[in-house]
Design a protein around this motif. Structure first.
Motif, PDB file in Angstrom:
ATOM      1  N   ALA A 113       0.835  -1.207   0.000  1.00  0.00           N
ATOM      2  CA  ALA A 113       0.000   0.000   0.000  1.00  0.00           C
ATOM      3  C   ALA A 113       0.873   1.262   0.000  1.00  0.00           C
ATOM      4  O   ALA A 113       0.598   2.218  -0.722  1.00  0.00           O
ATOM      5  N   VAL A 114       1.947   1.228   0.805  1.00  0.00           N
ATOM      6  CA  VAL A 114       2.872   2.371   0.857  1.00  0.00           C
ATOM      7  C   VAL A 114       3.497   2.609  -0.529  1.00  0.00           C
ATOM      8  O   VAL A 114       3.570   3.747  -0.998  1.00  0.00           O
ATOM      9  N   LEU A 115       3.910   1.530  -1.190  1.00  0.00           N
ATOM     10  CA  LEU A 115       4.522   1.653  -2.524  1.00  0.00           C
ATOM     11  C   LEU A 115       3.532   2.254  -3.521  1.00  0.00           C
ATOM     12  O   LEU A 115       3.897   3.119  -4.321  1.00  0.00           O
ATOM     13  N   ARG A 118       3.140   5.993  -2.680  1.00  0.00           N
ATOM     14  CA  ARG A 118       4.368   6.761  -2.941  1.00  0.00           C
ATOM     15  C   ARG A 118       4.612   6.939  -4.444  1.00  0.00           C
ATOM     16  O   ARG A 118       5.028   8.003  -4.881  1.00  0.00           O
ATOM     17  N   HIS A 119       4.354   5.887  -5.220  1.00  0.00           N
ATOM     18  CA  HIS A 119       4.650   5.940  -6.657  1.00  0.00           C
ATOM     19  C   HIS A 119       3.419   6.271  -7.494  1.00  0.00           C
ATOM     20  O   HIS A 119       3.500   6.283  -8.730  1.00  0.00           O
ATOM     21  N   GLU A 120       2.288   6.529  -6.809  1.00  0.00           N
ATOM     22  CA  GLU A 120       1.054   6.905  -7.505  1.00  0.00           C
ATOM     23  C   GLU A 120       0.685   5.927  -8.610  1.00  0.00           C
ATOM     24  O   GLU A 120       0.407   6.300  -9.750  1.00  0.00           O
ATOM     25  N   VAL A 121       0.677   4.634  -8.251  1.00  0.00           N
ATOM     26  CA  VAL A 121       0.213   3.604  -9.178  1.00  0.00           C
ATOM     27  C   VAL A 121      -0.937   2.836  -8.527  1.00  0.00           C
ATOM     28  O   VAL A 121      -1.065   2.827  -7.300  1.00  0.00           O
TER      29      VAL A 121
ATOM     30  N   ARG B 145      -4.956   5.100   1.212  1.00  0.00           N
ATOM     31  CA  ARG B 145      -4.320   6.119   2.046  1.00  0.00           C
ATOM     32  C   ARG B 145      -4.662   5.891   3.522  1.00  0.00           C
ATOM     33  O   ARG B 145      -3.788   5.948   4.397  1.00  0.00           O
ATOM     34  N   ALA B 146      -5.940   5.590   3.800  1.00  0.00           N
ATOM     35  CA  ALA B 146      -6.371   5.329   5.186  1.00  0.00           C
ATOM     36  C   ALA B 146      -5.689   4.071   5.732  1.00  0.00           C
ATOM     37  O   ALA B 146      -5.269   4.023   6.890  1.00  0.00           O
ATOM     38  N   PHE B 147      -5.551   3.059   4.896  1.00  0.00           N
ATOM     39  CA  PHE B 147      -4.911   1.794   5.273  1.00  0.00           C
ATOM     40  C   PHE B 147      -3.457   2.054   5.694  1.00  0.00           C
ATOM     41  O   PHE B 147      -2.998   1.546   6.726  1.00  0.00           O
ATOM     42  N   VAL B 148      -2.761   2.869   4.911  1.00  0.00           N
ATOM     43  CA  VAL B 148      -1.365   3.220   5.228  1.00  0.00           C
ATOM     44  C   VAL B 148      -1.294   3.979   6.554  1.00  0.00           C
ATOM     45  O   VAL B 148      -0.452   3.697   7.406  1.00  0.00           O
ATOM     46  N   GLU B 149      -2.221   4.898   6.727  1.00  0.00           N
ATOM     47  CA  GLU B 149      -2.260   5.695   7.956  1.00  0.00           C
ATOM     48  C   GLU B 149      -2.467   4.794   9.185  1.00  0.00           C
ATOM     49  O   GLU B 149      -1.778   4.937  10.193  1.00  0.00           O
ATOM     50  N   LEU B 150      -3.382   3.847   9.070  1.00  0.00           N
ATOM     51  CA  LEU B 150      -3.673   2.931  10.184  1.00  0.00           C
ATOM     52  C   LEU B 150      -2.461   2.042  10.485  1.00  0.00           C
ATOM     53  O   LEU B 150      -2.175   1.743  11.639  1.00  0.00           O
TER      54      LEU B 150
END
Lengths: 156, 156
Positions: A113-115, A118-121, B145-150
C-alpha cells in the motif's frame, strides 16, 4: 461488552494494536492471479484483454518474465492520439522495467500500500526474490478488500 | 513492549478493537475534492480532464447536481469504437443516475469500501442527505491512504 481491564488501555494503545495487526497481513495471502500479455501483442489486444479480464493494468511479459506494465491510462492516451492501435505494439506504450514498481511476495500488504501511494500507481506486479518472475498482482482493490475484511471484526 | 496486562486479551480481542477503530473513520474526514465535468461536454473534453486531474473517474453534473459518472474504461471503449470523440457527448457514455452508486458524507469509510467492493466500482461521489448535491469523492486510493495511515501506528 469489553472487560473492565480494557480501561487500562488508552485509545492510543488500541490504535497501536491496530497498526500491529494490520502490518501482519501478507502480500502472499491477498495477491490475485496476474493478468499478463506478451510484449509482442498490439495495443488493441491489450485493450481487449483489459476489458475481458476487467482489470486496470496488465503485466507485460517476455518468456514469462516481467518487462513492463500497461494501464487504461496508457492505452487511452494512444487511442485518442490518432494512431492505429492495431499496429502499435504494447511495448511502445507500456512503462518498462526497471521503471516498474514491484512488490516481493514475502512483503506485507502494508508495504504494498505504501509503494502504491508513494509511486502513484494503482497496482503492483508481485515478484519472487525481488526478481522478474511474476507470481501475482496486488492493487488498490486488494487493499480495499483487506480494509473491508478488517472492519468486519466485531466486539464480542 | 506491551504491558503484561495485555495478555488478558486474546488475538481475537485485539482484532475486535481493530475493527472498531477502523469503522470509526468517516467519509467526511477522508473525502477529496470532486472532479466534475458538465454533461454538455464532449467525450474528448472528459479524456482531457481525466488526464489533467489525474483521476480515474469524473462526476458529471448539471447545474451542480449529480447526473452521472464517467470512467477511463467508458472512455477507452468509445475511443476504440471508431467514433469521433469530439462529437460524442459525455452524457452518451456515462453511467447515469439512478444507476450511480453514491455514499453519504456522514457515512463511514468502511461503508464506502463495502459499496465499492459490492458494486465493483473504483470511486464514489460523496453526496449530502443521500441526494444529488455532490460534496466530494472517495476512491480506492482514499481507502489505500487510510490503510497506510492505520498501519503507521507503532507500539510504544
Amino acid at each position: 461488552a469489553r472487560p473492565r481491564v480494557g480501561y487500562f488501555y488508552s485509545g492510543k494503545k488500541n490504535a497501536d494494536l491496530f497498526g500491529e495487526s494490520l502490518r501482519k497481513l501478507r502480500v502472499r495471502d491477498y495477491k490475485s492471479v496476474p493478468t499478463v500479455i506478451e510484449e509482442t501483442s498490439s495495443a488493441y489486444d491489450a485493450v481487449v484483454t483489459l476489458f475481458t479480464e476487467d482489470v486496470g493494468t496488465l503485466i507485460v511479459v517476455r518468456s514469462g518474465q516481467l518487462v513492463g506494465v500497461v494501464s487504461r491510462k496508457d492505452l487511452l492516451k494512444v487511442a485518442i492520439g490518432g494512431n492505429d492501435i492495431h499496429k502499435v505494439p504494447v511495448s511502445l506504450v507500456m512503462t518498462r522495467t526497471p521503471n516498474v514498481v514491484t512488490v516481493d511476495v514475502d512483503a506485507s500488504l502494508y508495504d504494498a500500500a505504501v509503494l502504491m501511494m508513494r509511486h502513484e500507481v494503482d497496482s503492483l506486479p508481485v515478484v519472487r526474490d525481488s526478481g522478474n518472475e511474476v507470481v501475482g498482482r496486488v492493487s488498490k482493490t486488494t487493499i480495499t478488500r483487506a480494509f473491508v475484511e478488517l472492519g468486519q471484526y466485531r466486539d464480542v
